[in-house]
Enzyme design. Structure first.
Site, PDB file in Angstrom:
ATOM      1  N   ARG A 340      37.244  49.368  56.904  1.00 20.82           N
ATOM      2  CA  ARG A 340      35.968  49.159  56.676  1.00 20.82           C
ATOM      3  C   ARG A 340      35.448  47.914  56.201  1.00 20.82           C
ATOM      4  O   ARG A 340      35.710  48.189  55.056  1.00 20.82           O
ATOM      5  CB  ARG A 340      35.154  50.474  56.595  1.00 20.82           C
ATOM      6  CG  ARG A 340      33.676  50.045  56.813  1.00 20.82           C
ATOM      7  CD  ARG A 340      32.846  51.315  57.136  1.00 20.82           C
ATOM      8  NE  ARG A 340      32.498  51.994  55.827  1.00 20.82           N
ATOM      9  CZ  ARG A 340      31.738  53.105  55.533  1.00 20.82           C
ATOM     10  NH1 ARG A 340      31.018  53.567  56.720  1.00 20.82           N
ATOM     11  NH2 ARG A 340      31.643  53.692  54.470  1.00 20.82           N
ATOM     12  N   ASP A 638      27.330  58.633  48.797  1.00 22.36           N
ATOM     13  CA  ASP A 638      27.493  56.985  48.859  1.00 22.36           C
ATOM     14  C   ASP A 638      26.202  56.078  49.184  1.00 22.36           C
ATOM     15  O   ASP A 638      25.268  57.063  49.042  1.00 22.36           O
ATOM     16  CB  ASP A 638      28.579  56.984  49.930  1.00 22.36           C
ATOM     17  CG  ASP A 638      28.064  56.840  51.256  1.00 22.36           C
ATOM     18  OD1 ASP A 638      27.046  57.552  51.540  1.00 22.36           O
ATOM     19  OD2 ASP A 638      29.010  56.908  52.198  1.00 22.36           O
TER      20      ASP A 638
END
Length: 731
Positions: A340, A638
């Site tokens: 990613r 996160d």
């Protein structure tokens, strides 16, 4: 001061320049001078487009803010709102039907439904564990989690508890009855396993039976004259390996001698440079690129200390079996890896260019990521002395997840970027595949157009409800106060969002060609709840869903045996369950929706969550970790979870539900609790009582008080600046 090297008109941090020239380029047949010249051209050509897209975001948001401010006392009119979004180019015409044409995609993406791990690439140990999580012990996953209750004498304890072990074995047998049932009777009553004339035979006392579907026996692994062997079974494209060893401690307690049941678990893994990492400068970026290179070469290692012993963790080799007819079968030993990249917003000091005003400026980080993660991934396409012993893709593809894109123009820009990177790297067009994160409101509303913009590159769409909720709040920041965070999951727009993603993906031909994914299970310790609830994702037609750990991957893998996702998708194909108006339903609260104690509870919960995450981010460079909530329940946090919490409080602050004094008071109440929760960490720096001396505390406060002004509600600008500030003060 960062040491830099000139490469054409680029000013490259030496740590990056040396890494590329000395480690990443060898073995690729790419000339270093040509490479850097190509990178400079890509940066020069695409930077204006990138900036233009960001300007469009700001312009659209300003128009939406103005529209809501002028109507704040009026009842919400969805017809007027929809037409307004069409008029400003936010809601676009839906394209005609089409089918994606992506080619050269690995079976893990096209044919196999199963769990997907997401792991911070800067942590080599986590990355290795995740890559090796293709196979996991069901016995370990059951024994070590709350999936098996610690009741009736089944406590975990410090030594093996046979009562608990027997419950694990019984649970596994029940699972096998679901996934690979016998023609008659049950695995629970099995007393032996053998192979006769290419068929699996299961003894039930003095009788014997076979599998209800004999073709599910696909292999075995046995040394001559050894009682230690294994049987390989398959169901819904996933493998189950039954390990038999009557002499092992567990096998001795089992009538069949089964010592473990190994499940094919994390079929794919996303190595993350985005929301789960703290990469704020060239040193951080190179650390991630080096780990990604090592994963692709197959030579990444890490020294691990466990139970007083030190060993070197390496990537697992492939697994070999004998087929029932005596042939050979090799299965991947590792998860298929995606990487990613970051989105289009942030910049990085890893490379500087002349800004045109005599000042050097940072290059967009998304451009850098595409170049350097693509370069490193070349080594995962071939083996050799300079490329390492292992490969990633077996079809010649490089898989890049692109997050936080707003609408089809941004997807098209990503595809242009990938095409330009392929030219620089000498790769065939279409090598770089894209995973589209459906996590921003403008992408959700225009998802079909987004997919069409990447119709020859797309390999997955994925709902990220955490970021998506953050954008839902920020987009309608001026509309009024939002409902509480916990109520969001039951709001109209979320169900429509989850359904629309599946329906539009299937209509575009994703079945058998690309992944349709769903979001993360964040409660890392509550695996019993996960096993009960997360089965809803494959039942909804998802071919993959995110898990926070290898253990969770193994437990979630059971769901893909229990649900035939291909059959679910076949049933859903042709449906369109969500409407645009449902997606446009803003989750606004009713007037006087909460009592004062409820408001305080929400503010304290969110402030504690923000502090617990930000203090590790800023002070220790930890971008993803288990953060205890206000009730000491460990949650995987996160930047996406941070975005929700900070945006909700910013929204309430904007509309007078709370004041800045309320925010400060809550932060000061919660900081000592967070300090206490981290008291056993020797590297931790307390925030209390000198709050204004803590950069982390001030960052958390700024994220809330300035949340309404942040671009699309993103947390990166404040986090990056504060982390750099901390690093500068603590060199």
């Amino acid at each position: 001061m960062t040491d830099r090297v000139s490469a054409g008109n680029l000013r490259v941090a030496r740590v990056l320049y040396d890494f590329v020239n000395n480690e990443a380029l060898p073995g690729t047949d790419i000339n270093p001078n040509s490479f850097w010249s190509g990178v400079a051209k890509v940066v020069a050509d695409l930077t204006p487009q990138n900036q233009s897209l960001l300007n469009s975001r700001d312009e659209l948001q300003a128009q939406i803010d103005k529209w809501h401010r002028h109507r704040v006392i009026e009842p919400f009119d969805v017809d007027a709102y929809r037409q307004f979004l069409i008029d400003i180019g936010y809601l676009l015409p839906e394209p005609d039907d089409f089918t994606i044409s992506t080619s050269g995609v690995d079976d893990e993406i096209t044919m196999t439904a199963g769990p997907q791990l997401v792991v911070p690439v800067l942590n080599a140990r986590f990355a290795l564990n995740a890559a090796n999580a293709r196979w996991g012990s069901l016995y370990d996953a059951l024994y070590g989690t709350d999936t098996i209750p610690e009741t009736e004498g089944a406590e975990k304890g410090s030594e093996y508890n046979k009562i608990r072990g027997d419950k694990v074995i019984a649970y596994a047998r029940k699972f096998m009855d679901q996934a690979v049932p016998l023609a008659s009777d049950s695995w629970t009553n099995a007393t032996g396993v053998s192979i006769f004339d290419g068929q699996l035979q299961i003894a039930i006392g003095t009788n014997s039976t076979g599998l209800a579907s004999p073709e599910k026996f696909v292999g075995y692994n046995r040394q001559l004259r050894s009682s230690n062997w294994s049987v390989l079974l398959a169901n819904h494209g996933l493998h189950i390996e039954v390990l038999i060893d009557p002499e092992s401690p567990i096998g001795k307690t089992d009538p069949v001698g089964i010592k473990d049941v190994i499940l094919e678990s994390a079929i794919t893994t996303i190595m993350d440079f985005e929301d789960s990492v703290t990469a704020v400068d060239a040193d951080d970026k190179v650390r991630g690129y080096r780990n990604w290179l090592g994963l692709n070469k197959g030579d990444l290692t890490e020294e691990v200390n466990k139970d007083g012993k030190t060993f070197t963790r390496v990537l697992n080799a492939d697994r070999s079996y004998t087929t029932p007819d005596g042939g050979e079968l090799t299965l991947p030993g590792r998860s298929l890896l995606f990487v990613r990249n970051v989105g289009h917003l942030t910049t990085s000091d890893a490379i500087l260019v002349d800004g045109g005003d005599g000042q050097e400026k940072e290059v967009f980080e998304g451009i850098i990521d595409a170049v350097f993660t693509g370069l490193a991934a070349i080594h995962g396409l071939k083996t050799g002395e300079a490329n390492g012993p292992l490969t990633n893709s077996r079809t010649g593809s490089i898989y890049i997840v692109k997050p936080k894109m707003h609408g089809p123009a941004e997807v098209a820009f990503t595809c242009e970027l990938f095409s330009r990177v392929e030219d620089v790297l000498g790769l065939p067009q279409g090598t770089l595949k894209v995973g589209i994160m459906d996590e921003e409101r403008r992408t959700t509303l225009n998802l079909k157009a987004c997919i069409k913009a990447a119709a020859d590159r797309v390999v997955f769409i994925n709902t990220g409800f955490l970021d998506r909720t953050g954008d839902e709040i920020h987009t309608s920041m001026e509309a009024g106060p939002m409902i509480r965070k916990g109520a969001m999951k039951n709001s109209t727009w979320i169900k429509a969002y989850e359904d629309a993603n599946v329906d539009i993906g299937l209509a575009a031909g994703f079945k058998g060609k690309a992944q349709i994914g769903k979001g993360m299970w964040a409660m890392t310790e509550l695996m019993a709840d996960m096993v009960e609830q997360k089965i809803g994702q494959p039942k909804a037609g998802a071919t993959t869903a995110w898990v926070p750990s290898p253990t969770a991957a193994t437990l979630h893998a059971m769901h893909y045996h229990q649900v035939d996702v291909a059959a679910v998708q076949q049933e859903l194909t042709g449906q369109r369950r969500a409407t645009v108006d449902q997606l446009l339903t803003i989750p606004l609260a009713k007037k006087l929706a909460w009592a004062p104690e409820e408001i305080r509870e929400e503010v304290d919960n969110d402030c504690q969550s923000i502090l617990g995450y930000v203090v590790r981010w800023v002070d220790q460079g930890i971008g993803c970790s288990k953060v205890p909530d206000i009730h000491n329940v460990a949650l995987m946090e996160d930047r996406a979870t941070l975005r929700i919490s900070s945006q909700l409080l910013a929204n309430w602050l904007r509309h007078g539900v709370i004041t800045s004094e309320d925010v400060r008071a809550s932060l000061e109440r919660m900081a000592p609790l967070v300090d206490q929760q981290n008291a056993e960490d020797p590297a931790y720096r307390p925030m209390a009582p000198n709050f204004d001396d803590s950069i982390a505390f001030l960052a958390a406060q700024e994220l809330i008080l300035s949340g309404a002004q942040q671009p699309n509600g993103y947390t990166e600008p404040i986090l990056h600046r504060r982390r750099r500030e901390f690093k500068a003060q603590n060199r």
